[in-house]
Design a protein around this motif. Structure first.
Motif, short mmCIF file in Angstrom:
data_model
loop_
_atom_site.label_atom_id
_atom_site.label_comp_id
_atom_site.label_asym_id
_atom_site.label_seq_id
_atom_site.Cartn_x
_atom_site.Cartn_y
_atom_site.Cartn_z
N GLU A 1 5.29 34.85 10.60
CA GLU A 1 4.05 35.27 11.28
C GLU A 1 3.02 35.80 10.28
OE1 GLU A 1 4.29 37.32 15.03
OE2 GLU A 1 4.43 35.22 15.64
N GLY B 290 2.78 32.36 7.51
CA GLY B 290 2.64 31.02 8.05
C GLY B 290 3.58 29.99 7.48
N ILE C 94 5.46 24.43 15.32
CA ILE C 94 6.12 24.56 14.01
C ILE C 94 6.58 23.19 13.55
CG2 ILE C 94 7.99 25.65 12.70
CD1 ILE C 94 8.21 27.72 15.01
N ARG D 46 -2.07 33.65 14.68
CA ARG D 46 -1.15 34.66 15.19
C ARG D 46 -1.70 36.07 14.98
NH1 ARG D 46 3.81 32.00 16.15
NH2 ARG D 46 3.59 29.83 15.49
N ASP E 266 3.81 26.91 9.97
CA ASP E 266 2.97 27.16 11.15
C ASP E 266 1.93 26.04 11.23
OD1 ASP E 266 1.19 28.03 13.07
OD2 ASP E 266 1.13 30.11 12.35
N TYR F 170 3.85 34.08 20.48
CA TYR F 170 2.82 33.73 19.50
C TYR F 170 2.13 35.00 19.00
CZ TYR F 170 -0.73 30.77 17.33
OH TYR F 170 -1.55 30.13 16.42
#
Length: 286
Positions: A23, A26, A92, A185, A247, A277
Motif C-alpha cells: 500500500e 505500490g 494487482i 490508495r 499495484d 483499497y
C-alpha cells in the motif's frame, strides 16, 4: 523496492507486513525459496478475492487458466496499466520469473503513476481531468450458442455504452469511457495509469482510442508525459524465481526489447484484492 524472502508458510504477521509495504510503495518483490507453482498460487490466493480472465491470445501455463505467458515476441512494449482500456482491469498484477533474460536484456520497466501525476504541469493535469478517454472494443468471449446474429446488451459498469453481443463471432463489443487518472490508495492522491502511451495496434481488442475527440494526445502534452515518465522509470533486473506484486492502478509497466529469447516470465492477474483499497493507510490516518 523491498525484497521479502518467501517461505512456504505465510503467517498473519507476514501478510500484514506485505500489505503495508504494497500500500505504501505500490510494489513488492519476493525471493521465492521454493519452486512449486501450486505453492505460488496458494500464496497469491491469500491476497485475491477474484481473478481477471486474461486475454485469450496469451498461452495458459502449468494447466492453470490463472497463469499465462506475458505477451510473446521480442519487441519493446511501452508503458501501460494492464487492461486499463476495459472494465476487466486487474487491481494487482503478479510477474513470476522462470528464466531471467540472458545478459539482462529485456528488462521489465515500471513507472510510478502517482509520482508522474505529481510531476505533470497544471495545464496537462487540467487536460486529463476534463477529458475522458473513449475506447472502442471488441473482446472475444465464450457465448451460449442459443442465439444468432447481434443482440443489444449492457454491462453494469459506469462508462460503458453502445454494447452488443455478437453470437456468430463470439464477441462482445462496446464503447468504454474512462479517465486516464485513477484514485490511489492514498486519500486525495491520483495516479496517471492508463493505456494511452502504447500503440493502438498493440492490443487486438482495442479498435479505436480517442481523447477530446482526437486520436492522439496534443504534441505538447504527449512530449511532457513521455519525458517525465522516462525520467522516473525503473528497470527490473530479474533473477530466477523472483515474484513481483504490482499495484496496477498506480504503476504502469512495459519491457525493453528482448535481444536473446532466453526469457520466461508468466503473469497472474488479481481482479479484486482480498484487502480493502487503501485500508492500511487510512487506519494510520485515523
Amino acid at each position: 523496492m523491498k525484497t521479502i524472502n518467501l517461505q512456504k508458510k505465510l503467517s498473519v504477521k507476514n501478510k500484514s507486513e506485505i500489505i503495508q509495504e504494497f500500500e505504501f510503495n505500490g510494489i513488492v518483490r519476493f525471493k521465492v525459496l521454493y519452486n512449486s507453482v501450486k505453492d505460488i498460487m496458494g500464496f497469491v490466493d491469500n491476497f485475491t478475492l477474484s481473478y481477471t480472465n486474461d486475454a485469450m491470445r496469451r498461452n495458459i501455463r502449468f494447466n492453470n487458466k490463472k497463469i499465462r505467458d506475458v505477451d510473446v515476441g521480442t519487441r519493446e512494449i511501452r508503458l501501460h496499466s494492464e487492461t486499463s482500456f476495459s472494465p476487466a482491469q486487474p487491481e494487482i498484477i503478479w510477474f513470476y520469473c522462470i528464466k531471467p533474460p540472458k545478459d539482462n536484456f529485456g528488462k521489465t520497466t515500471l513507472c510510478d503513476g502517482m509520482q508522474l501525476w505529481n510531476d505533470l504541469s497544471a495545464e496537462t493535469k487540467s487536460f486529463f481531468l476534463a477529458n475522458p478517454v473513449k475506447y472502442e472494443l471488441k473482446i472475444p468471449i465464450e457465448i451460449n450458442k442459443k442465439h444468432k446474429g447481434k443482440k443489444k446488451w449492457y454491462l453494469d459498469v459506469p462508462g460503458v455504452s453502445n454494447c452488443f453481443l455478437d453470437y456468430d463471432k463470439n464477441l462482445i463489443e462496446f464503447d468504454y469511457y474512462k479517465y486516464a487518472i485513477q484514485e490511489s490508495r492514498y486519500p486525495d492522491k491520483l495516479c496517471f495509469a492508463n493505456h494511452l502511451l502504447v500503440p493502438l495496434n498493440s492490443e487486438s481488442q482495442l479498435l479505436q482510442r480517442t481523447i477530446a475527440g482526437r486520436k492522439s494526445l496534443p504534441k505538447n502534452i504527449n512530449s511532457e508525459v513521455a519525458s517525465k515518465s522516462k525520467r522516473i522509470t525503473q528497470k527490473i533486473n530479474w533473477k530466477k524465481n523472483d515474484l513481483i506484486m504490482i499495484d496496477n492502478f498506480r504503476f504502469m509497466h512495459g519491457r525493453e526489447k528482448i535481444v536473446h529469447k532466453h526469457r520466461d516470465i508468466v503473469t497472474i492477474q488479481t481482479k479484486t484484492a482480498s484487502f480493502g483499497y487503501g485500508d492500511f493507510i487510512r487506519k494510520l490516518k485515523n
